[in-house]
Design an enzyme around this catalytic site. Structure first.
Site, PDB file in Angstrom:
ATOM      1  N   TYR A   1      40.532  36.369  44.907  1.00 58.41           N
ATOM      2  CA  TYR A   1      40.048  37.006  43.664  1.00 58.41           C
ATOM      3  C   TYR A   1      41.162  36.984  42.618  1.00 58.41           C
ATOM      4  O   TYR A   1      40.941  36.598  41.462  1.00 58.41           O
ATOM      5  CB  TYR A   1      39.591  38.442  43.925  1.00 58.41           C
ATOM      6  CG  TYR A   1      39.186  39.169  42.662  1.00 58.41           C
ATOM      7  CD1 TYR A   1      37.984  38.875  42.023  1.00 58.41           C
ATOM      8  CD2 TYR A   1      40.028  40.119  42.076  1.00 58.41           C
ATOM      9  CE1 TYR A   1      37.613  39.519  40.839  1.00 58.41           C
ATOM     10  CE2 TYR A   1      39.668  40.766  40.904  1.00 58.41           C
ATOM     11  CZ  TYR A   1      38.458  40.469  40.289  1.00 58.41           C
ATOM     12  OH  TYR A   1      38.101  41.099  39.123  1.00 58.41           O
TER      13      TYR A   1
ATOM     14  N   SER B   1      41.649  40.419  34.534  1.00 62.05           N
ATOM     15  CA  SER B   1      41.854  41.619  35.361  1.00 62.05           C
ATOM     16  C   SER B   1      43.343  41.884  35.437  1.00 62.05           C
ATOM     17  O   SER B   1      44.153  40.968  35.232  1.00 62.05           O
ATOM     18  CB  SER B   1      41.311  41.362  36.769  1.00 62.05           C
ATOM     19  OG  SER B   1      41.735  42.366  37.664  1.00 62.05           O
TER      20      SER B   1
END
Ligand SMILES: NC(=O)c1ccc[n+]([C@@H]2O[C@H](COP(=O)([O-])OP(=O)(O)OC[C@H]3O[C@@H](n4cnc5c(N)ncnc54)[C@H](OP(=O)(O)O)[C@@H]3O)[C@@H](O)[C@H]2O)c1
Length: 253
Positions: free
Chosen positions: A163, A150
């Site tokens: 995260y 990501s």
């Protein structure tokens, strides 16, 4: 004129791909695209009805052989059984897309033990189990291993540090793994998108699909296309890191 290896009609013909998190979003789009490019595909996630319906859709639209193996990637025995079943069914494993992942957007002080374990269990343990079980088969086939990282694995993500940390782990694991298995001719790729319109965010209440209009942010099919480009790379090449960002993302960073 010259032959462009990435422009072949069915560039993945004869190859077998395993995709985790194939029941929605990026994983489902990736399974569709790899099958269209000629690969046979194994679909894994927990929601079996979703997987069966995607399998039917792919069989109708392509010549691909498709298998469905319901799997929770946080369960190492289940992941071992998934890889074994795929190799038994198709004879080899050439492409593995470690995609299953989730994010729970909460300040660290409010994150429960269960939420912390869920994020790290899927995004870190699940990626590790899948890669570990697949590696001997990918070394035999000189295949491709893809991780969904990501943008949050390249930069800080203040509203979800846990995260972000899982995605920093994924990127670090991917590049170190490339260092350790490059001589075995396995190509490793970490794909790092910004926001993608999927069901991501459902654990926090609102999905990105609901938060963004079409055209505002990346679509799952666009990430799938980037993955398909990466897995067309054969020895001696690899796309180690692929940052697929919204053009205006760094303007607001
Ligand atoms: N959407 C974004 O903006 C974005 C941006 C950057 C990176 N990513 C990454 O892209 C990947 C895919 O996300 P997405 O956007 O496609 O989200 P999504 O639509 O919510 O899909 C997530 C997938 O992960 C699967 N999954 C979750 N927990 C699992 C478990 N324990 N075992 C097996 N499968 C599990 C889900 O299937 P089941 O629920 O059926 O198990 C689902 O298929 C994730 O790694 C995510 O971190 C997404």
């Amino acid at each position: 004129m010259v032959d462009r290896p990435t422009a072949l009609e069915d560039p993945l013909d004869g190859r077998t791909a395993l995709v985790t998190g194939a029941s929605s979003g990026i994983g489902a789009a990736t399974a569709r695209v790899l099958a269209e490019d000629g690969a046979d595909v194994c679909l894994a996630a927990r929601r079996v009805e979703r997987l069966e319906s995607l399998a039917d859709e792919i069989r109708d639209a392509t010549d691909a052989a498709v298998s469905v193996v319901p799997t929770d990637v946080t369960d190492s025995d289940a992941v071992r059984a998934l890889v074994d079943a795929t190799v038994e069914r198709f004879g080899s494993l050439d492409i593995v897309v470690c995609n299953a992942g989730l994010g729970i957007d909460k300040p660290v002080a409010e994150l429960t033990d269960e939420e912390y374990r869920l994020m790290t269990g899927v995004n870190v343990d699940g990626m590790f189990y899948t890669a570990r079980e697949a590696l001997p088969h990918l070394e035999a086939s000189e295949g491709n291993l893809v991780f969904l990282g990501s943008m949050s694995g390249n930069h800080p993500r203040p509203h979800n540090p846990v995260y972000a940390a899982t995605k920093w782990w994924v990127r670090g694991f991917a590049s170190s793994l490339q260092g350790s298995i490059g001589e075995e001719n396995v190509g490793v790729t970490c794909v790092n998108p910004t926001e993608v319109r999927t069901e991501f965010g459902s654990e926090s209440g609102e999905t990105l699909e609901a938060s963004f209009e079409e055209g505002e942010v990346t679509e799952a099919i666009e990430v799938a296309d980037a993955i398909a480009y990466a897995v067309r790379q054969r020895s001696p090449n690899t796309v180690l890191s692929l940052d697929l960002y919204r053009r205006d993302k760094l303007s607001h960073f």
